[in-house]
Design a protein around this motif. Structure first.
Motif, PDB file in Angstrom:
ATOM      1  N   TYR A 149       0.699  -1.216  -0.295  1.00 59.56           N
ATOM      2  CA  TYR A 149      -0.049   0.021   0.000  1.00 59.56           C
ATOM      3  C   TYR A 149       0.932   1.220   0.006  1.00 59.56           C
ATOM      4  N   ASN A 150       0.735   2.124  -1.134  1.00 60.13           N
ATOM      5  CA  ASN A 150       1.447   3.221  -1.131  1.00 60.13           C
ATOM      6  C   ASN A 150       3.039   3.035  -1.115  1.00 60.13           C
ATOM      7  N   GLY A 151       3.579   1.922  -1.628  1.00 59.44           N
ATOM      8  CA  GLY A 151       4.751   1.537  -1.630  1.00 59.44           C
ATOM      9  C   GLY A 151       5.385   0.634  -0.198  1.00 59.44           C
ATOM     10  N   VAL A 152       4.382   0.490   0.381  1.00 57.74           N
ATOM     11  CA  VAL A 152       4.982  -0.146   1.825  1.00 57.74           C
ATOM     12  C   VAL A 152       4.330  -1.590   1.726  1.00 57.74           C
ATOM     13  N   LYS A 153       5.328  -2.525   2.232  1.00 60.97           N
ATOM     14  CA  LYS A 153       4.935  -3.967   2.273  1.00 60.97           C
ATOM     15  C   LYS A 153       4.051  -3.781   3.372  1.00 60.97           C
ATOM     16  N   ILE A 154       2.791  -4.010   3.664  1.00 61.18           N
ATOM     17  CA  ILE A 154       1.893  -4.125   4.997  1.00 61.18           C
ATOM     18  C   ILE A 154       1.382  -5.382   5.245  1.00 61.18           C
ATOM     19  N   GLY A 155       1.754  -6.501   4.377  1.00 58.33           N
ATOM     20  CA  GLY A 155       1.105  -7.686   4.820  1.00 58.33           C
ATOM     21  C   GLY A 155       2.093  -8.902   4.095  1.00 58.33           C
ATOM     22  N   TYR A 210      -0.466 -28.427  -2.026  1.00 61.45           N
ATOM     23  CA  TYR A 210      -0.506 -30.138  -2.413  1.00 61.45           C
ATOM     24  C   TYR A 210      -1.469 -30.664  -3.116  1.00 61.45           C
ATOM     25  N   LYS A 211      -1.480 -31.239  -3.902  1.00 60.07           N
ATOM     26  CA  LYS A 211      -2.417 -31.804  -4.790  1.00 60.07           C
ATOM     27  C   LYS A 211      -3.592 -30.750  -5.124  1.00 60.07           C
ATOM     28  N   ASP A 212      -4.804 -30.932  -4.650  1.00 60.25           N
ATOM     29  CA  ASP A 212      -5.924 -29.790  -5.134  1.00 60.25           C
ATOM     30  C   ASP A 212      -6.285 -29.030  -4.049  1.00 60.25           C
ATOM     31  N   THR A 213      -5.363 -28.924  -3.022  1.00 58.37           N
ATOM     32  CA  THR A 213      -5.699 -28.300  -1.760  1.00 58.37           C
ATOM     33  C   THR A 213      -4.532 -26.921  -1.304  1.00 58.37           C
ATOM     34  N   ILE A 214      -5.003 -25.920  -1.091  1.00 57.48           N
ATOM     35  CA  ILE A 214      -4.033 -24.754  -0.590  1.00 57.48           C
ATOM     36  C   ILE A 214      -4.363 -24.801   0.970  1.00 57.48           C
ATOM     37  N   TYR A 215      -3.216 -24.635   1.664  1.00 60.57           N
ATOM     38  CA  TYR A 215      -3.034 -24.668   2.803  1.00 60.57           C
ATOM     39  C   TYR A 215      -2.632 -23.431   3.511  1.00 60.57           C
ATOM     40  N   LEU A 216      -3.352 -22.990   4.302  1.00 57.34           N
ATOM     41  CA  LEU A 216      -3.028 -21.353   4.795  1.00 57.34           C
ATOM     42  C   LEU A 216      -1.958 -21.495   5.736  1.00 57.34           C
ATOM     43  N   GLY A 217      -0.871 -20.660   5.380  1.00 57.09           N
ATOM     44  CA  GLY A 217       0.293 -20.856   6.144  1.00 57.09           C
ATOM     45  C   GLY A 217       0.294 -19.664   7.224  1.00 57.09           C
ATOM     46  N   HIS A 218       1.647 -19.049   6.919  1.00 58.74           N
ATOM     47  CA  HIS A 218       2.242 -18.028   7.798  1.00 58.74           C
ATOM     48  C   HIS A 218       1.588 -16.641   7.353  1.00 58.74           C
ATOM     49  N   THR A 219       1.079 -15.707   8.250  1.00 63.80           N
ATOM     50  CA  THR A 219       0.461 -14.547   7.865  1.00 63.80           C
ATOM     51  C   THR A 219       0.980 -13.565   8.880  1.00 63.80           C
ATOM     52  N   SER A 220       1.215 -12.346   8.323  1.00 59.36           N
ATOM     53  CA  SER A 220       1.379 -11.284   9.467  1.00 59.36           C
ATOM     54  C   SER A 220       1.308  -9.992   8.540  1.00 59.36           C
ATOM     55  N   VAL A 221       0.659  -9.125   9.291  1.00 53.51           N
ATOM     56  CA  VAL A 221       0.378  -7.859   8.723  1.00 53.51           C
ATOM     57  C   VAL A 221       0.605  -6.707   9.639  1.00 53.51           C
ATOM     58  N   LEU A 222       1.087  -5.319   9.070  1.00 47.14           N
ATOM     59  CA  LEU A 222       0.994  -4.276  10.113  1.00 47.14           C
ATOM     60  C   LEU A 222       0.000  -3.762  10.489  1.00 47.14           C
ATOM     61  N   ARG A 223      -0.164  -3.337  11.857  1.00 47.31           N
ATOM     62  CA  ARG A 223      -1.010  -2.688  12.341  1.00 47.31           C
ATOM     63  C   ARG A 223      -1.064  -1.191  12.347  1.00 47.31           C
ATOM     64  N   GLY A 224      -1.462  -0.511  13.494  1.00 52.67           N
ATOM     65  CA  GLY A 224      -1.232   0.795  13.535  1.00 52.67           C
ATOM     66  C   GLY A 224      -2.086   1.458  12.412  1.00 52.67           C
ATOM     67  N   TYR A 266      -2.264   1.096   9.452  1.00 52.67           N
ATOM     68  CA  TYR A 266      -2.845   0.048   8.519  1.00 52.67           C
ATOM     69  C   TYR A 266      -3.881  -0.833   8.731  1.00 52.67           C
ATOM     70  N   ASN A 267      -4.087  -0.748  10.277  1.00 53.45           N
ATOM     71  CA  ASN A 267      -5.156  -1.644  10.544  1.00 53.45           C
ATOM     72  C   ASN A 267      -6.486  -1.786   9.994  1.00 53.45           C
ATOM     73  N   GLY A 268      -6.853  -0.804   9.605  1.00 48.06           N
ATOM     74  CA  GLY A 268      -8.336  -0.654   8.779  1.00 48.06           C
ATOM     75  C   GLY A 268      -8.443  -0.991   7.267  1.00 48.06           C
ATOM     76  N   LEU A 269      -7.323  -1.362   6.843  1.00 39.84           N
ATOM     77  CA  LEU A 269      -7.191  -1.640   5.585  1.00 39.84           C
ATOM     78  C   LEU A 269      -7.566  -3.208   5.105  1.00 39.84           C
ATOM     79  N   ASN A 270      -7.559  -4.003   6.212  1.00 38.16           N
ATOM     80  CA  ASN A 270      -8.154  -5.317   5.951  1.00 38.16           C
ATOM     81  C   ASN A 270      -7.172  -6.261   5.049  1.00 38.16           C
ATOM     82  N   ALA A 271      -5.863  -5.875   5.115  1.00 36.78           N
ATOM     83  CA  ALA A 271      -4.772  -6.545   4.098  1.00 36.78           C
ATOM     84  C   ALA A 271      -5.028  -8.043   4.384  1.00 36.78           C
ATOM     85  N   TYR A 272      -5.223  -8.699   5.648  1.00 44.43           N
ATOM     86  CA  TYR A 272      -5.305 -10.022   5.822  1.00 44.43           C
ATOM     87  C   TYR A 272      -6.168 -10.612   4.975  1.00 44.43           C
TER      88      TYR A 272
END
Length: 233
Positions: free
Chosen positions: A126-132, A139-153, A155-161
């Motif tokens: 967002y605006n040149g900043v990696k916020i998440g 594997y095969k036909d499935t995606i497994y949700l892995g490691h996720t981290s987003v900036l707060r403060g 950027y909290n209201g942007l719903n990047a996650y």
């Protein structure tokens, strides 16, 4: 401890000395449908947040340089995740330890899974900043949700996650995947994590929890006997 996502692993784990000692739950989102139908199944607020985030010029893209970007993920986003866990748990070591993933683990992802597209890293910018950032497994036909981290403060209201997850659903569907596994539900159904992951309208599935004893007590006992015998000489 191991949480296998495929029943075919059960017999292999048991044959190798693992014992099934519990059950965890996860949720499977069927993405082999029309995108509008998938989105309609989401919690109403989720659909609204994803639409709003899409209009705020947040760019979601896949890393093209895993060598450098895995370092960025580890040093910036993984550290943020650990700091957040420390804050939420009052620095309870037992709970913080689950977030303390060694760098060697991410090196293995980079060297083994990323080249085979069995793991992929996405950024939200967002605006040149990696916020998440989000690392998924494939594997095969499935995606497994892995490691996720987003900036707060600010950027909290942007719903990047939520936008990151929506993007991988769209991308996964495009590439022929049929399911998204949210990779575990909190055992307390009143917990925020449980409500968040169930907001994507997945079907609950039970998975076994396996552990293996390395006979620490027997080794300790044998060492004590050995030391005793040495003392008699």
């Amino acid at each position: 401890m191991i949480y296998p996502y495929h029943n075919c692993l059960d017999s292999a784990l048991i044959q190798n000395g693992y014992i099934k000692n519990g059950i965890k739950k996860t949720a499977i989102v069927n993405i082999d449908r029309d995108l509008n139908e998938i989105c309609k199944g989401f919690k109403r607020q989720f659909s609204r947040d994803i639409k709003k985030a899409s209009k705020k010029e947040i760019i979601i893209y896949e890393s093209q340089n895993y060598e450098e970007d895995i370092d960025l993920y580890y040093n910036q986003f993984q550290k943020l995740l650990i700091d957040r866990v420390i804050e939420r748990t009052g620095n309870c070591y037992k709970r913080v330890s689950y977030a303390l993933v060694p760098y060697s683990y991410f090196e293995m992802l980079r060297d083994v899974l990323f080249p085979k597209k069995m793991a992929r890293l996405f950024f939200a910018e967002y605006n040149g900043v990696k916020i998440g950032a989000l690392i998924n497994f494939y594997y095969k036909d499935t995606i497994y949700l892995g490691h996720t981290s987003v900036l707060r403060g600010e950027y909290n209201g942007l719903n990047a996650y939520k936008l990151l997850i929506w993007h991988i659903i769209v991308d996964g569907k495009k590439n022929g995947f049929k399911n998204l596994d949210v990779a575990g539900l909190h055992p307390d159904e009143t917990h925020g994590q449980y409500h968040f992951k169930m907001g994507f309208n997945g079907q609950v599935k039970e998975i076994g929890v396996y552990s293996k004893s390395y006979r620490y007590d027997e080794i300790k006992h044998a060492k004590a006997i050995y030391n005793e015998l040495r003392g008699l000489k």
